[in-house]
Every structure is written in structure tokens, then in C-alpha cells.
Design a protein around this motif. Structure first.
Motif, PDB file in Angstrom:
ATOM      1  N   ILE A   1      -3.900   2.888  -0.701  1.00 17.04           N
ATOM      2  CA  ILE A   1      -3.338   2.135   0.426  1.00 17.04           C
ATOM      3  C   ILE A   1      -1.912   1.700   0.119  1.00 17.04           C
ATOM      4  N   VAL A   2      -1.690   1.250  -1.088  1.00 14.88           N
ATOM      5  CA  VAL A   2      -0.348   0.797  -1.470  1.00 14.88           C
ATOM      6  C   VAL A   2       0.642   1.954  -1.439  1.00 14.88           C
ATOM      7  N   GLN A   3       0.242   3.132  -1.876  1.00 11.22           N
ATOM      8  CA  GLN A   3       1.147   4.284  -1.859  1.00 11.22           C
ATOM      9  C   GLN A   3       1.506   4.676  -0.429  1.00 11.22           C
ATOM     10  N   PHE A   4       0.525   4.681   0.449  1.00 10.88           N
ATOM     11  CA  PHE A   4       0.836   4.969   1.846  1.00 10.88           C
ATOM     12  C   PHE A   4       1.675   3.846   2.462  1.00 10.88           C
ATOM     13  N   HIS A   5       1.432   2.612   2.031  1.00  6.47           N
ATOM     14  CA  HIS A   5       2.208   1.490   2.569  1.00  6.47           C
ATOM     15  C   HIS A   5       3.677   1.604   2.198  1.00  6.47           C
ATOM     16  N   LYS A   6       3.958   2.095   1.006  1.00  9.43           N
ATOM     17  CA  LYS A   6       5.359   2.293   0.607  1.00  9.43           C
ATOM     18  C   LYS A   6       6.044   3.293   1.538  1.00  9.43           C
ATOM     19  N   LEU A   7       5.312   4.357   1.911  1.00 13.33           N
ATOM     20  CA  LEU A   7       5.884   5.373   2.781  1.00 13.33           C
ATOM     21  C   LEU A   7       6.131   4.827   4.182  1.00 13.33           C
ATOM     22  N   TYR A   8       5.098   4.228   4.770  1.00 18.83           N
ATOM     23  CA  TYR A   8       5.242   3.728   6.146  1.00 18.83           C
ATOM     24  C   TYR A   8       6.076   2.450   6.207  1.00 18.83           C
ATOM     25  N   GLY A   9       6.102   1.692   5.109  1.00 19.62           N
ATOM     26  CA  GLY A   9       6.929   0.484   5.091  1.00 19.62           C
ATOM     27  C   GLY A   9       8.402   0.809   5.174  1.00 19.62           C
ATOM     28  N   ALA A  10       8.798   1.958   4.611  1.00 17.05           N
ATOM     29  CA  ALA A  10      10.200   2.372   4.697  1.00 17.05           C
ATOM     30  C   ALA A  10      10.577   2.771   6.119  1.00 17.05           C
ATOM     31  N   LEU A  11       9.581   3.143   6.934  1.00 16.99           N
ATOM     32  CA  LEU A  11       9.862   3.563   8.305  1.00 16.99           C
ATOM     33  C   LEU A  11       9.745   2.423   9.304  1.00 16.99           C
ATOM     34  N   PHE A  12       8.691   1.605   9.170  1.00 15.31           N
ATOM     35  CA  PHE A  12       8.424   0.565  10.169  1.00 15.31           C
ATOM     36  C   PHE A  12       8.628  -0.854   9.662  1.00 15.31           C
ATOM     37  N   GLY A  13       8.899  -1.016   8.375  1.00 15.03           N
ATOM     38  CA  GLY A  13       9.019  -2.351   7.808  1.00 15.03           C
ATOM     39  C   GLY A  13       7.771  -2.691   7.012  1.00 15.03           C
ATOM     40  N   PRO A  14       7.906  -3.297   5.836  1.00 15.64           N
ATOM     41  CA  PRO A  14       6.750  -3.517   4.954  1.00 15.64           C
ATOM     42  C   PRO A  14       5.737  -4.524   5.485  1.00 15.64           C
ATOM     43  N   ASP A  15       6.146  -5.429   6.349  1.00 19.46           N
ATOM     44  CA  ASP A  15       5.244  -6.476   6.805  1.00 19.46           C
ATOM     45  C   ASP A  15       4.659  -6.214   8.193  1.00 19.46           C
ATOM     46  N   THR A  16       4.851  -5.048   8.742  1.00 24.55           N
ATOM     47  CA  THR A  16       4.387  -4.761  10.099  1.00 24.55           C
ATOM     48  C   THR A  16       2.948  -4.234  10.086  1.00 24.55           C
ATOM     49  N   GLY A  17       2.291  -4.397  11.228  1.00 24.63           N
ATOM     50  CA  GLY A  17       0.945  -3.878  11.367  1.00 24.63           C
ATOM     51  C   GLY A  17       0.906  -2.361  11.357  1.00 24.63           C
ATOM     52  N   TRP A  18       2.004  -1.722  11.820  1.00 32.75           N
ATOM     53  CA  TRP A  18       2.061  -0.255  11.810  1.00 32.75           C
ATOM     54  C   TRP A  18       1.998   0.277  10.382  1.00 32.75           C
ATOM     55  N   ALA A  19       2.721  -0.365   9.464  1.00 28.44           N
ATOM     56  CA  ALA A  19       2.739   0.100   8.079  1.00 28.44           C
ATOM     57  C   ALA A  19       1.360  -0.012   7.441  1.00 28.44           C
ATOM     58  N   TRP A  20       0.713  -1.147   7.615  1.00 28.43           N
ATOM     59  CA  TRP A  20      -0.613  -1.329   7.007  1.00 28.43           C
ATOM     60  C   TRP A  20      -1.698  -0.577   7.789  1.00 28.43           C
ATOM     61  N   GLY A  21      -1.605  -0.561   9.102  1.00 26.68           N
ATOM     62  CA  GLY A  21      -2.611   0.148   9.903  1.00 26.68           C
ATOM     63  C   GLY A  21      -2.586   1.648   9.657  1.00 26.68           C
ATOM     64  N   LEU A  22      -1.370   2.234   9.631  1.00 25.13           N
ATOM     65  CA  LEU A  22      -1.265   3.664   9.351  1.00 25.13           C
ATOM     66  C   LEU A  22      -1.669   4.004   7.919  1.00 25.13           C
ATOM     67  N   SER A  23      -1.533   3.048   7.010  1.00 24.83           N
ATOM     68  CA  SER A  23      -1.997   3.273   5.633  1.00 24.83           C
ATOM     69  C   SER A  23      -3.510   3.434   5.609  1.00 24.83           C
ATOM     70  N   ILE A  24      -4.205   2.618   6.400  1.00 22.61           N
ATOM     71  CA  ILE A  24      -5.671   2.730   6.477  1.00 22.61           C
ATOM     72  C   ILE A  24      -6.065   4.045   7.145  1.00 22.61           C
ATOM     73  N   VAL A  25      -5.365   4.415   8.224  1.00 23.24           N
ATOM     74  CA  VAL A  25      -5.660   5.676   8.905  1.00 23.24           C
ATOM     75  C   VAL A  25      -5.442   6.860   7.965  1.00 23.24           C
ATOM     76  N   SER A  26      -4.366   6.821   7.191  1.00 21.25           N
ATOM     77  CA  SER A  26      -4.085   7.909   6.244  1.00 21.25           C
ATOM     78  C   SER A  26      -5.143   7.969   5.153  1.00 21.25           C
ATOM     79  N   LEU A  27      -5.654   6.796   4.753  1.00 22.38           N
ATOM     80  CA  LEU A  27      -6.743   6.776   3.778  1.00 22.38           C
ATOM     81  C   LEU A  27      -7.969   7.506   4.321  1.00 22.38           C
ATOM     82  N   VAL A  28      -8.290   7.261   5.591  1.00 22.06           N
ATOM     83  CA  VAL A  28      -9.433   7.931   6.224  1.00 22.06           C
ATOM     84  C   VAL A  28      -9.230   9.445   6.251  1.00 22.06           C
ATOM     85  N   VAL A  29      -8.041   9.868   6.679  1.00 20.60           N
ATOM     86  CA  VAL A  29      -7.757  11.307   6.775  1.00 20.60           C
ATOM     87  C   VAL A  29      -7.885  11.963   5.408  1.00 20.60           C
ATOM     88  N   LEU A  30      -7.369  11.309   4.373  1.00 20.78           N
ATOM     89  CA  LEU A  30      -7.447  11.853   3.020  1.00 20.78           C
ATOM     90  C   LEU A  30      -8.904  11.999   2.573  1.00 20.78           C
TER      91      LEU A  30
END
Length: 417
Positions: free
Chosen positions: A19-48
Motif C-alpha cells: 500500500i505504501v509503495q502504491f501511495h508513493k506513486l499516486y501521492g505524486a499525482l494527486f497529493g499524499p494526503d488525498t483520498g484518491w492517493a490512498w483509495g487507488l492504493s487499495i484498488v491497486s492492491l486488489v488488482v495485484l
């Protein structure tokens, strides 16, 4: 960390790291504290996770189809040894061994992803409680607590108190609306996945208890998810909704491209294949050639969908070959060859009116036959009277009452006359 979380520490650390690794990726795009960064990290975890489980999903499909094919034999064993449970179990295990079927294979994907589900649940619970877990340190913990999805914090639950929701900087109404919508979507996706499996990808010519069980699960599972969903954090609902949508899409692909023999999905697939062959004059694609090859190899054991496909090819002027290709052929010749292959078709069922009409016709024919016999008898009697008695009427030629019909056995000399 509580006792239950410590039991899952072997999996919570890898899950939190991913989750943290995906958060680093999406945090650079949407901001580290946004719901998009953390939510997409969970979605990417599921896909993986689901990509890694594809081999198990293939085994699940094969096991499910083998179980469907074995249902008639299993039912026969149950009826034959209904008073001997031990012998019944031995015959079942023998059947599974001979066919290479494992009943537990259909549960492998669910069992395999269960540890990840519990690990994510404890990670989000720790975030809600303000505790670090795995590789999530204090700074990541503060960032996750600030993340909201449509106004609902990742760690909030439907049954949380207003004070606990306020501590996460959110309103209770927003949390309950978001969680309720996600629970409904999660249950609906589960219901639709099971429904399309039952309505499209099951051999409807075989009525077995297995189908009734699957039908019951189609209604029970969504209710279970709905009841359990009110106790799941928003992040877990994101995880479960994503995995349900993935399963639904994966199931749609399998039904569309690799349907169960004898099902409606197979009929639709073969009709699309027939249309493609009629348009292009050839079977395009290796997988499609394998399908045609399997249909040809079945010969007289083809089901109704496959016989309709072969007949359609013949009418279009094509003949299916053993290697999965098609060749030009005269429609009449192709149909004759298909008939010579031993096509077995079920007789059409007559309606009630047709059966009654058939019975009336048979009765009328029987009465006419009796009337004809009576007329013949009368004619013989008149002929006998006109010839001076040389030809006796039929009634006179009949055996006397009490005597056996046909040639009589000669009496013994000592017997009385």
C-alpha cells in the motif's frame, strides 16, 4: 498491537508495504494526503492480488465444470447407497479420484485472498485507532487519517459513533451515505455475478441439486455481505467492492469466451462463430479452431447447441474438419454427412391437444376396424348359406365353449369318450 493483529503480522507487514509503495506513486499525482492517493492504493492492491490468483481461478473454473458434469453420477451413488453412508463416501472419493476432480478447488480463490482481506482490515483498524502497523509510520498514519473518499474517512464505519467520526474530521451523515451506497453496490455486484453464472453458464439440460444450491447462494451471499458491510471500514469496502467488480468482469469474459457446454452462453458463442465463418469463409483464431475441433471430435455425442452449429455450417455451404478448420461443401452433401455421423435428436414433445387428438384418432380407427370385421363375418355367413352349407359361417367354426383353440391333442385310448 492487539492479539488478533499479531496473529496476522506475517501478512500485515507485506500488505502495508505494498500500500505504501502504491501511495508513493499516486501521492505524486494527486497529493499524499488525498483520498484518491490512498483509495487507488487499495484498488491497486486488489488488482495485484487478483492477477496473482488467476491460475487458481482457472482451476476453480475446471473444478466447477467437473462438479456440474459429475452431478448425475453423484446423485446415482447417493440413491444406490442411501442407507450406507460409509460406502457412499468411498464411492464419492473413488469418483473424484477417477475424474481428477477436487471439490475444494472451487473455494481456492476465496481462501487465498482471505489473509489479505484480514490484513487490510487490521491495517485500517489501526489507522482508525491511531496506531502504527507494519511499515506505516506516524507520518503515513497522519496522512491516511486525513484522507477522505467522498467525505468519508478510510477508517470510518457505518456503525461508528458521532464522536469517533468527528475525531476523524468527518460528519456521521456523510459516512453513512457513502458506506450505504458502497454496501449496496457490493451486494448488487455479488448478486449479478452469481446470477449470470446460473442463468447463462450452466447446462440447463441437467437438473441436479447442485443447481438448487447455487441458486440459494445467489440470494444468500449478497445478504451476508450487506450484514457484514456495516461493520467494515470504508477502506475495506473499497477493497471488497473492487474485488467483486473484478470477479464480475472476469466471469463475464469466461462466459463470453469459454462457456460451459450445453449452456445458453455456448449457444450464443457458437452462433457468433457461425456468423464469423459465414462472413470470412474460415475459422479465425487458434482458440476458435480448437472449439470447432472439439465439436467435430464429439461426433454423435454433441449436445443440441453443437448440432445446431454443425447444421448451420452445412446450410452455409461449409463442412467442419477434424483439425478445426472448415471446407467448402455442397449444402445437401454436408447435411447428408452430418446425418450419417449419427446425430441423435430428441423427439418433439406433443401438446396436450395433440395428444388428445391422437388418442381420439386411434379410438376411431379401432372402432372402424371392429365394424369392418363384423361386416366381413356377416358376408361370410351369407356366402355360406348361399352355397348350401358347404362353407360354414365363422361362428360355427369357432371352438366350442370350454375347448382349447387350435388343433386338439389326441385323447388317450384308455380315456372315456
Amino acid at each position: 498491537m492487539d492479539t488478533i493483529a499479531s496473529l496476522f503480522s506475517f501478512i500485515t507487514t507485506p500488505v502495508s508495504w505494498v500500500i505504501v509503495q502504491f501511495h508513493k506513486l499516486y501521492g505524486a499525482l494527486f497529493g499524499p494526503d488525498t483520498g484518491w492517493a490512498w483509495g487507488l492504493s487499495i484498488v491497486s492492491l486488489v488488482v495485484l492480488i487478483r492477477v496473482c490468483l488467476i491460475p487458481l481461478f482457472v482451476k476453480q473454473i475446471k473444478s466447477t465444470r467437473n462438479m456440474q458434469a459429475l452431478q448425475p453420477k453423484m446423485k446415482a451413488i447417493q440413491e444406490r447407497y442411501k442407507n450406507d453412508r460409509q460406502r457412499q463416501s468411498e464411492e464419492m472419493m473413488k469418483l473424484y479420484k477417477e475424474t481428477g476432480t477436487n471439490p475444494l478447488s472451487s473455494c481456492l480463490p476465496i481462501l487465498a485472498q482471505s489473509p489479505f482481506f484480514f490484513a487490510l482490515y487490521h491495517v485500517l483498524s489501526s489507522i482508525a485507532s491511531g496506531k502504527t502497523i507494519g511499515v506505516i509510520n506516524q507520518s503515513l498514519l497522519d496522512s491516511a487519517r486525513q484522507a477522505h473518499i467522498f467525505g468519508a474517512p478510510l477508517a470510518a464505519k457505518f456503525m461508528d459513533s458521532p464522536e469517533k467520526v468527528a475525531a476523524l474530521d468527518a460528519s456521521l451523515n456523510s459516512v453513512r451515505i457513502v458506506t450505504a451506497v458502497m454496501i449496496v453496490m457490493m451486494s448488487a455486484s455479488q448478486f449479478y455475478t452469481q446470477r449470470q453464472l446460473m442463468m447463462k453458464n450452466v447446462d440447463l439440460t441437467v437438473k441436479t441439486p447442485y443447481m438448487q444450491q447455487q441458486k440459494m447462494l445467489m440470494y444468500i451471499f449478497p445478504l451476508i455481505f450487506a450484514v457484514m458491510g456495516i461493520n467494515f471500514p470504508v477502506g475495506v469496502l473499497v477493497y471488497w467492492l473492487t474485488t467483486n467488480v473484478w470477479t464480475m468482469g472476469q466471469q463475464m469474459f469466461v462466459i463470453n469466451q469459454n462457456p460451459t457446454p450445453g449452456s445458453k452462453a455456448q449457444d450464443h458463442y457458437l452462433q457468433r462463430l457461425l456468423k464469423s465463418v459465414s462472413t470470412h469463409g474460415e475459422v479465425r483464431g487458434r482458440r476458435r479452431r480448437n472449439v470447432v475441433q472439439a465439436v467435430v471430435a464429439k461426433g454423435p455425442d454433441r449436445n443440441e447447441n453443437e448440432r445446431r452449429f454443425i447444421t448451420g455450417l452445412a446450410k452455409a455451404g461449409f463442412s467442419a474438419q477434424a483439425d478445426g478448420s472448415v471446407a467448402k461443401a455442397d449444402p445437401a452433401t454436408a447435411e447428408a454427412e452430418d446425418a450419417a455421423a449419427g446425430r441423435r435428436q430428441q423427439p418433439r414433445r406433443q401438446s396436450k391437444a395433440q395428444r388428445q387428438t391422437g388418442g381420439t384418432t386411434a379410438a376411431r380407427t379401432s372402432l372402424e376396424k371392429k365394424d369392418g370385421d363384423a361386416g366381413d363375418t356377416a358376408a361370410e355367413e351369407r356366402a355360406g348359406a348361399g352355397s348350401g352349407g358347404d362353407s360354414a359361417p365363422r361362428s360355427a367354426r369357432q371352438a366350442k365353449s370350454g375347448q382349447r383353440k387350435g388343433p386338439q391333442r389326441p385323447k388317450h385310448p384308455s380315456s372315456k369318450k
